[in-house]
Design a protein around this motif. Structure first.
Motif, PDB file in Angstrom:
ATOM      1  N   ALA A 162      28.772  61.966  14.900  1.00  0.00           N
ATOM      2  CA  ALA A 162      28.254  61.215  16.062  1.00  0.00           C
ATOM      3  C   ALA A 162      27.767  62.107  17.190  1.00  0.00           C
ATOM      4  O   ALA A 162      26.964  61.668  18.027  1.00  0.00           O
ATOM      5  N   LYS A 163      28.197  63.336  17.220  1.00  0.00           N
ATOM      6  CA  LYS A 163      27.891  64.213  18.348  1.00  0.00           C
ATOM      7  C   LYS A 163      26.382  64.351  18.561  1.00  0.00           C
ATOM      8  O   LYS A 163      25.633  64.675  17.648  1.00  0.00           O
ATOM      9  N   GLY A 164      25.960  64.076  19.798  1.00  0.00           N
ATOM     10  CA  GLY A 164      24.558  64.236  20.160  1.00  0.00           C
ATOM     11  C   GLY A 164      23.659  63.062  19.821  1.00  0.00           C
ATOM     12  O   GLY A 164      22.488  63.050  20.206  1.00  0.00           O
ATOM     13  N   LEU A 165      24.186  62.054  19.114  1.00  0.00           N
ATOM     14  CA  LEU A 165      23.367  60.898  18.744  1.00  0.00           C
ATOM     15  C   LEU A 165      23.429  59.813  19.816  1.00  0.00           C
ATOM     16  O   LEU A 165      24.420  59.673  20.531  1.00  0.00           O
ATOM     17  N   LYS A 166      22.349  59.015  19.901  1.00  0.00           N
ATOM     18  CA  LYS A 166      22.323  57.826  20.754  1.00  0.00           C
ATOM     19  C   LYS A 166      22.598  56.633  19.845  1.00  0.00           C
ATOM     20  O   LYS A 166      21.789  56.330  18.958  1.00  0.00           O
ATOM     21  N   VAL A 167      23.753  55.977  20.059  1.00  0.00           N
ATOM     22  CA  VAL A 167      24.230  54.988  19.087  1.00  0.00           C
ATOM     23  C   VAL A 167      24.507  53.641  19.743  1.00  0.00           C
ATOM     24  O   VAL A 167      25.102  53.561  20.820  1.00  0.00           O
ATOM     25  N   ARG A 168      24.101  52.583  19.067  1.00  0.00           N
ATOM     26  CA  ARG A 168      24.465  51.231  19.470  1.00  0.00           C
ATOM     27  C   ARG A 168      25.745  50.867  18.712  1.00  0.00           C
ATOM     28  O   ARG A 168      25.777  50.844  17.497  1.00  0.00           O
ATOM     29  N   GLY A 169      26.815  50.574  19.469  1.00  0.00           N
ATOM     30  CA  GLY A 169      28.109  50.313  18.840  1.00  0.00           C
ATOM     31  C   GLY A 169      28.465  48.858  18.668  1.00  0.00           C
ATOM     32  O   GLY A 169      29.142  48.494  17.713  1.00  0.00           O
ATOM     33  N   GLN A 227      31.735  57.506  22.315  1.00  0.00           N
ATOM     34  CA  GLN A 227      31.652  58.491  23.385  1.00  0.00           C
ATOM     35  C   GLN A 227      32.701  59.589  23.210  1.00  0.00           C
ATOM     36  O   GLN A 227      32.421  60.770  23.434  1.00  0.00           O
ATOM     37  N   GLN A 228      33.895  59.211  22.785  1.00  0.00           N
ATOM     38  CA  GLN A 228      34.930  60.191  22.523  1.00  0.00           C
ATOM     39  C   GLN A 228      34.518  61.137  21.404  1.00  0.00           C
ATOM     40  O   GLN A 228      34.869  62.326  21.398  1.00  0.00           O
ATOM     41  N   ALA A 229      33.728  60.612  20.455  1.00  0.00           N
ATOM     42  CA  ALA A 229      33.245  61.415  19.334  1.00  0.00           C
ATOM     43  C   ALA A 229      32.029  62.257  19.708  1.00  0.00           C
ATOM     44  O   ALA A 229      31.531  63.040  18.883  1.00  0.00           O
ATOM     45  N   GLY A 230      31.508  62.086  20.935  1.00  0.00           N
ATOM     46  CA  GLY A 230      30.402  62.920  21.400  1.00  0.00           C
ATOM     47  C   GLY A 230      29.043  62.266  21.408  1.00  0.00           C
ATOM     48  O   GLY A 230      28.027  62.936  21.626  1.00  0.00           O
ATOM     49  N   ALA A 231      28.995  60.943  21.185  1.00  0.00           N
ATOM     50  CA  ALA A 231      27.709  60.231  21.168  1.00  0.00           C
ATOM     51  C   ALA A 231      27.388  59.662  22.542  1.00  0.00           C
ATOM     52  O   ALA A 231      28.273  59.441  23.369  1.00  0.00           O
ATOM     53  N   ALA A 232      26.108  59.425  22.781  1.00  0.00           N
ATOM     54  CA  ALA A 232      25.670  58.595  23.902  1.00  0.00           C
ATOM     55  C   ALA A 232      25.546  57.180  23.364  1.00  0.00           C
ATOM     56  O   ALA A 232      25.268  56.983  22.178  1.00  0.00           O
ATOM     57  N   VAL A 233      25.774  56.181  24.194  1.00  0.00           N
ATOM     58  CA  VAL A 233      25.786  54.813  23.679  1.00  0.00           C
ATOM     59  C   VAL A 233      24.699  53.961  24.313  1.00  0.00           C
ATOM     60  O   VAL A 233      24.236  54.221  25.427  1.00  0.00           O
ATOM     61  N   LEU A 234      24.294  52.944  23.576  1.00  0.00           N
ATOM     62  CA  LEU A 234      23.258  52.010  24.003  1.00  0.00           C
ATOM     63  C   LEU A 234      23.810  50.603  23.801  1.00  0.00           C
ATOM     64  O   LEU A 234      24.283  50.276  22.713  1.00  0.00           O
TER      65      LEU A 234
END
Length: 339
Positions: free
Chosen positions: A170-177, A187-194
């Motif tokens: 997940a690190k560095g990815l923009k992810v819809r959760g 976010q804890q895993a390093g992703a940005a969220v949408l």
């Protein structure tokens, strides 16, 4: 003077419209059923739309036409995120609605997508007859919502650039959760969220605003995300993402109906739960075929990988949720007891 357009809009939004059949003294109550998913027919298409159509068909049969259901797919009646509030106010009759979408208004509803909490359909559906189900049902009733049909869905991930399988990916990815709690884990895993509803993931991935979208298998198919994805992480065998997407009804509207109509609605709703489970599980299998045909690489989650996500969830999202309100803490405790 009201414009014709304003009058039409007002007529469209009005719930529980009464209709009189030719030669009949009995008023027919028309219930508007809204959802965000693609429309189809009672036999073909997204199973969530089909469930709504089956519900409408069956309540009409059992009431002798005194109850009529009209299905409005694709958020064509009311915008996606507004449907829960509209039901609470009595401005919308029913909606098949992803419960955590209401989390901004009623944070307790985020129990419906608590990563790592529900791990099988059987576990989720068992809530209905356990203390957690009673507590959730009573709480929602106090908020103006009646649970009509319990529908759970496992989820997977469609991604543009690389597979999102384990937290390390997940690190560095923009992810819809899909919920505030899932976003915390990402976010804890390093992703940005949408934060967008599932019917907006396609556009977000197409424009590059989103690298990966986590959503139900059915939505991964119905919203054609294989067209913008090169990788699929399937939750067919195991998943940390189970969402409660029930058919809900406005309690204000429900309470105005005669008891025989209430009984029909609840009995038909309960009987459709088997159809919902079957539809969700069929799509868990079908989604891999759809993505493979489109040329995407398919990976499957396993129990060990799911546990990696659950470890993060228990330390972040679970703790945060339980501190929100006393009801949140109780729901989480009862849900873990039901595992």
């Amino acid at each position: 003077m009201l414009s014709r357009r304003h009058l039409l809009i007002s007529a469209l939004a009005a719930p529980a419209v009464l209709k009189y059949g030719i030669g009949s003294a009995q008023a027919a109550t028309t219930l508007k059923i809204s959802h965000q998913f693609p429309g189809g027919t009672i036999d073909k298409g997204d199973f969530r739309d089909r469930l709504c159509r089956k519900f409408a068909d069956e309540i009409s049969k059992r009431s002798g036409g005194e109850l009529v259901g009209e299905v409005y797919p694709g958020s064509s009646l009311i915008k996606t995120n507004a449907q829960f509030s509209a039901m609470r106010k009595g401005a919308l009759d029913l909606s098949l609605y992803p419960m955590p979408y209401a989390g901004g208004e009623v944070p307790e509803t985020n129990i419906g997508l608590m990563p790592g909490l529900v791990s099988t359909y059987e576990q989720g559906l068992s809530w209905k007859t356990k203390p957690v189900g009673k507590a959730l049902t009573d709480f929602l009733a106090d908020k103006g919502i009646v649970l009509v049909t319990w529908v759970w869905q496992a989820g997977g991930v469609a991604s543009r650039s690389k597979a999102l399988l384990s937290p390390d990916d997940a690190k560095g990815l923009k992810v819809r959760g899909g919920s505030r709690e899932m976003d915390m884990v990402l976010q804890q895993a390093g992703a940005a969220v949408l934060s967008v509803p599932s019917n907006e993931i396609y556009a977000a991935m197409q424009t590059g605003a989103c690298d990966a979208g986590i959503t139900s298998s059915t939505s991964l198919i119905s919203f054609r995300l294989e067209e913008v994805a090169k990788h699929l992480t399937s939750g067919a065998d195991a998943s940390y993402w189970f969402m409660l997407e029930p058919l809900m009804m406005s309690k204000a509207i429900f309470d105005k109906l005669p008891k025989n109509h209430q009984d029909i609605i609840l009995s038909v709703g309960a009987e459709l739960e088997a159809f919902g489970k079957q539809g969700a599980q069929a799509d868990d299998i079908e989604v891999a075929k759809v993505y493979e045909k489109a040329g995407a690489k398919v990976d499957k989650l396993d129990a060990a990988t799911v546990e990696k996500w659950a470890v993060i969830a228990r330390d972040t999202a679970w703790k945060d949720y339980s501190k929100k309100t006393a009801t949140c803490a109780n729901l989480l405790k009862l849900a873990t007891d039901a595992a």
